[in-house]
Design an enzyme around this catalytic site. Structure first.
Site, PDB file in Angstrom:
ATOM      1  N   THR A  72       0.851  -1.199   0.000  1.00 24.90           N
ATOM      2  CA  THR A  72       0.000   0.000   0.000  1.00 24.90           C
ATOM      3  C   THR A  72       0.884   1.246   0.000  1.00 24.90           C
ATOM      4  O   THR A  72       0.646   2.197  -0.758  1.00 24.90           O
ATOM      5  CB  THR A  72      -0.918  -0.010   1.251  1.00 24.90           C
ATOM      6  OG1 THR A  72      -1.768  -1.155   1.162  1.00 24.90           O
ATOM      7  CG2 THR A  72      -1.742   1.253   1.358  1.00 24.90           C
ATOM      8  N   ASN A 164      -6.529  -8.967  -7.392  1.00 29.19           N
ATOM      9  CA  ASN A 164      -6.601  -9.617  -6.090  1.00 29.19           C
ATOM     10  C   ASN A 164      -7.919 -10.350  -5.843  1.00 29.19           C
ATOM     11  O   ASN A 164      -7.967 -11.268  -5.046  1.00 29.19           O
ATOM     12  CB  ASN A 164      -6.361  -8.602  -4.970  1.00 29.19           C
ATOM     13  CG  ASN A 164      -7.118  -7.315  -5.183  1.00 29.19           C
ATOM     14  OD1 ASN A 164      -6.911  -6.614  -6.178  1.00 29.19           O
ATOM     15  ND2 ASN A 164      -8.013  -6.993  -4.276  1.00 29.19           N
ATOM     16  N   GLN A 197      -0.121  -9.734  -6.308  1.00 29.91           N
ATOM     17  CA  GLN A 197      -0.764 -11.059  -6.390  1.00 29.91           C
ATOM     18  C   GLN A 197      -0.080 -11.963  -7.404  1.00 29.91           C
ATOM     19  O   GLN A 197      -0.237 -13.173  -7.373  1.00 29.91           O
ATOM     20  CB  GLN A 197      -2.248 -10.903  -6.762  1.00 29.91           C
ATOM     21  CG  GLN A 197      -3.089 -10.208  -5.715  1.00 29.91           C
ATOM     22  CD  GLN A 197      -3.333 -11.057  -4.470  1.00 29.91           C
ATOM     23  OE1 GLN A 197      -3.168 -12.283  -4.484  1.00 29.91           O
ATOM     24  NE2 GLN A 197      -3.719 -10.410  -3.380  1.00 29.91           N
ATOM     25  N   SER A 217       4.641  -7.235  -2.320  1.00 24.82           N
ATOM     26  CA  SER A 217       4.351  -7.308  -0.887  1.00 24.82           C
ATOM     27  C   SER A 217       4.839  -8.637  -0.333  1.00 24.82           C
ATOM     28  O   SER A 217       4.643  -9.679  -0.961  1.00 24.82           O
ATOM     29  CB  SER A 217       2.838  -7.182  -0.665  1.00 24.82           C
ATOM     30  OG  SER A 217       2.542  -7.295   0.704  1.00 24.82           O
ATOM     31  N   HIS A 219       3.897 -10.268   2.536  1.00 25.90           N
ATOM     32  CA  HIS A 219       2.987 -11.218   3.211  1.00 25.90           C
ATOM     33  C   HIS A 219       2.093 -12.005   2.253  1.00 25.90           C
ATOM     34  O   HIS A 219       1.346 -12.884   2.687  1.00 25.90           O
ATOM     35  CB  HIS A 219       2.172 -10.511   4.299  1.00 25.90           C
ATOM     36  CG  HIS A 219       1.050  -9.642   3.826  1.00 25.90           C
ATOM     37  ND1 HIS A 219      -0.256 -10.057   3.816  1.00 25.90           N
ATOM     38  CD2 HIS A 219       1.044  -8.378   3.342  1.00 25.90           C
ATOM     39  CE1 HIS A 219      -1.028  -9.064   3.369  1.00 25.90           C
ATOM     40  NE2 HIS A 219      -0.267  -8.038   3.071  1.00 25.90           N
ATOM     41  N   THR A 257      13.973   4.101  10.013  1.00 26.83           N
ATOM     42  CA  THR A 257      14.911   2.992  10.246  1.00 26.83           C
ATOM     43  C   THR A 257      14.396   1.716   9.572  1.00 26.83           C
ATOM     44  O   THR A 257      13.217   1.375   9.698  1.00 26.83           O
ATOM     45  CB  THR A 257      15.082   2.767  11.762  1.00 26.83           C
ATOM     46  OG1 THR A 257      15.584   3.987  12.315  1.00 26.83           O
ATOM     47  CG2 THR A 257      16.058   1.633  12.060  1.00 26.83           C
ATOM     48  N   CYS A 345      -9.656  -5.918   2.430  1.00 25.81           N
ATOM     49  CA  CYS A 345      -9.888  -4.504   2.751  1.00 25.81           C
ATOM     50  C   CYS A 345     -11.370  -4.171   2.643  1.00 25.81           C
ATOM     51  O   CYS A 345     -11.926  -3.462   3.472  1.00 25.81           O
ATOM     52  CB  CYS A 345      -9.100  -3.606   1.805  1.00 25.81           C
ATOM     53  SG  CYS A 345      -7.384  -4.056   1.723  1.00 25.81           S
TER      54      CYS A 345
HETATM   55  N1  PLP Z   1      -2.069  -4.620  -4.178  1.00 25.09           N
HETATM   56  C1  PLP Z   1      -2.729  -5.780  -4.306  1.00 25.09           C
HETATM   57  C2  PLP Z   1      -3.053  -6.295  -5.664  1.00 25.09           C
HETATM   58  C3  PLP Z   1      -3.108  -6.503  -3.169  1.00 25.09           C
HETATM   59  O1  PLP Z   1      -3.748  -7.653  -3.292  1.00 25.09           O
HETATM   60  C4  PLP Z   1      -2.779  -5.970  -1.896  1.00 25.09           C
HETATM   61  C5  PLP Z   1      -3.205  -6.672  -0.669  1.00 25.09           C
HETATM   62  O2  PLP Z   1      -4.311  -7.132  -0.570  1.00 25.09           O
HETATM   63  C6  PLP Z   1      -2.074  -4.767  -1.826  1.00 25.09           C
HETATM   64  C7  PLP Z   1      -1.737  -4.118  -2.982  1.00 25.09           C
HETATM   65  C8  PLP Z   1      -1.681  -4.172  -0.506  1.00 25.09           C
HETATM   66  O3  PLP Z   1      -0.673  -4.927   0.100  1.00 25.09           O
HETATM   67  P1  PLP Z   1      -0.204  -4.629   1.603  1.00 25.09           P
HETATM   68  O4  PLP Z   1      -1.100  -5.457   2.472  1.00 25.09           O
HETATM   69  O5  PLP Z   1       1.226  -5.064   1.649  1.00 25.09           O
HETATM   70  O6  PLP Z   1      -0.352  -3.183   1.820  1.00 25.09           O
END
Ligand code: PLP
Length: 397
Positions: A72, A164, A197, A217, A219, A257, A345
């Protein structure tokens, strides 16, 4: 109670090898990478090595990786940072632009992640025109409309590599080609892709896709939460301004940091994802096929949202006519199965998916669609158990 997870698009469990690699960076090598003493230099070397690992995997330079606190944040950095750069540096340097416009344009698709859409909504208030490119019923960006929308006021085009919610894959290399043909020797429009994704299943080398910026990302790829990155092509770094200022870490693009342990974990996760990509894609694709075929037999009314051909192997987004996805989700959860009715989200707001609506379907379809996503721990037995439970829930209505 046994619980089965089918929501890998929301997040993934941290890989054991990742966890192991991170562990010493919490209490043993805890220095601040900015410090000049031994402790600091030890941490700094670890960050350097992690950056190098990711750069090697992506086939880019170390200097082209900017670590951020999330994808994000990386998406915010590219959207706000390019705009800021355009408004400040371009004027300062008096670049040879034919015309400078006080109302630049940014092009995105109508199905981008909230971190792109909501950031665009925000910068729209600051005098930027956002052009939303529509997608086909299959969820694929209309390249003709995209090409027609390009003009000399467009500073950035941001199209996601894979969605996503519906897992549909966009033709990023083709999009880059169209933009590069248009911009020729000029700087703008710059090209960004959100590959969050896509990375588990597709080769995301920016050199191959031709993008100037790319978001990842940790995670979503079995790494820790709270760490992401923006690939910034060396050639385009001069057009990006930081949105977080301070101590000047990350080449001045992201002060604060460094989250050393998370960076170590992210790099390990990237390395593993690259190594197992081919094998894992093949394995998961079999589950996608198996699941949908069996589900269609059990529940002939169901419909798939988005293209089946241009789709991530781990994603199924299914419409259950006459059902509310939220109700199904709760009943499935009670039975021990975790799925989603949209992006994590959106789940917070319980609004119907704007992505299903963007495909041209009515609200009922957006309300009645479930996202089922597979991952490393998924096996056939879990799918059989899930479908049995789903069948009973649907029959018992
Ligand atoms: N972009 C996409 C396509 C995502 O699926 C997500 C997370 O759901 C994000 C951005 C945001 O990732 P983060 O959780 O690292 O902010």
């Amino acid at each position: 109670m046994k619980r089965i997870y089918f929501d890998y698009a929301a997040t993934t469990p941290v890989d054991l090898a990742v966890e192991k690699e991170m562990a010493p960076y919490f209490d043993k090598f805890y220095g601040n990478p900015g410090s000049l003493h031994y402790f600091g230099q030890e941490a700094s070397a670890a960050v350097f090595n992690s950056r190098k690992k990711i750069a090697n995997t992506l086939n880019c330079f170390n200097s082209e990786i900017i670590f951020t606190g999330s994808a994000t944040e990386a998406n915010n950095l590219v959207l706000r940072g390019i705009l800021k750069g355009y408004r400040s540096k371009v004027i300062e340097k008096n670049l040879n632009l034919k015309s400078y416009t006080p109302r630049p344009k940014i092009i995105i698709s109508s199905i981008e992640h909230e971190s792109i859409i909501e950031t665009c909504r925000d910068i729209e208030k600051k005098g930027v025109k956002i052009i939303y490119i529509s997608v086909s019923k299959e969820g694929i960006v209309d390249l003709k409309i995209l090409e027609k929308s390009l003009d000399e006021n467009v500073i950035l085009v941001s199209i996601m590599a894979a969605n996503n919610e519906i897992g549909v894959i966009q033709p990023i290399a083709e999009i880059s080609k169209i933009i590069k043909n248009f911009r020729k020797e000029k700087v703008y429009p710059l090209i960004h892709t959100d590959a969050v994704q896509a990375f588990n299943y597709l080769n995301c080398s920016p050199r191959e896709s031709g993008v100037d910026f790319m978001t990842l990302s940790s995670h979503k790829i079995y790494g820790p939460k709270g760490i992401g990155m923006l690939y910034v092509s060396d050639k385009c770094a001069g057009y990006l301004s930081p949105i977080i200022t301070g101590g000047g870490q990350e080449n001045g693009f992201r002060s604060g940091t460094e989250n050393v342990a998370a960076i170590i974990g992210f790099a390990k996760a990237v390395e593993i994802a690259e190594k197992i990509r081919f094998r894992e894609s093949k394995r998961i694709l079999e589950f996608q096929k198996y699941f949908f075929k069996k589900a269609e037999k059990l529940l002939p009314l169901i419909k798939l949202n988005g293209s089946i051909k241009q789709r991530l192997p781990n994603n199924l987004n299914i419409y259950f006519p006459g059902f509310k996805a939220q109700d199904l989700l709760v009943r499935l959860d009670t039975a021990g199965f975790a799925v989603s009715s949209g992006s994590a989200c959106l789940a917070r707001t319980s609004k119907p998916s704007y992505i299903i609506k963007a495909l041209g379907y009515p609200k009922e379809r957006a309300i009645g669609s479930l996202r089922i996503t597979f991952g490393k721990q998924t096996n056939k037995k879990q799918i059989d158990e899930f479908l049995e439970v789903l069948k009973n829930i649907i029959k018992s209505r």
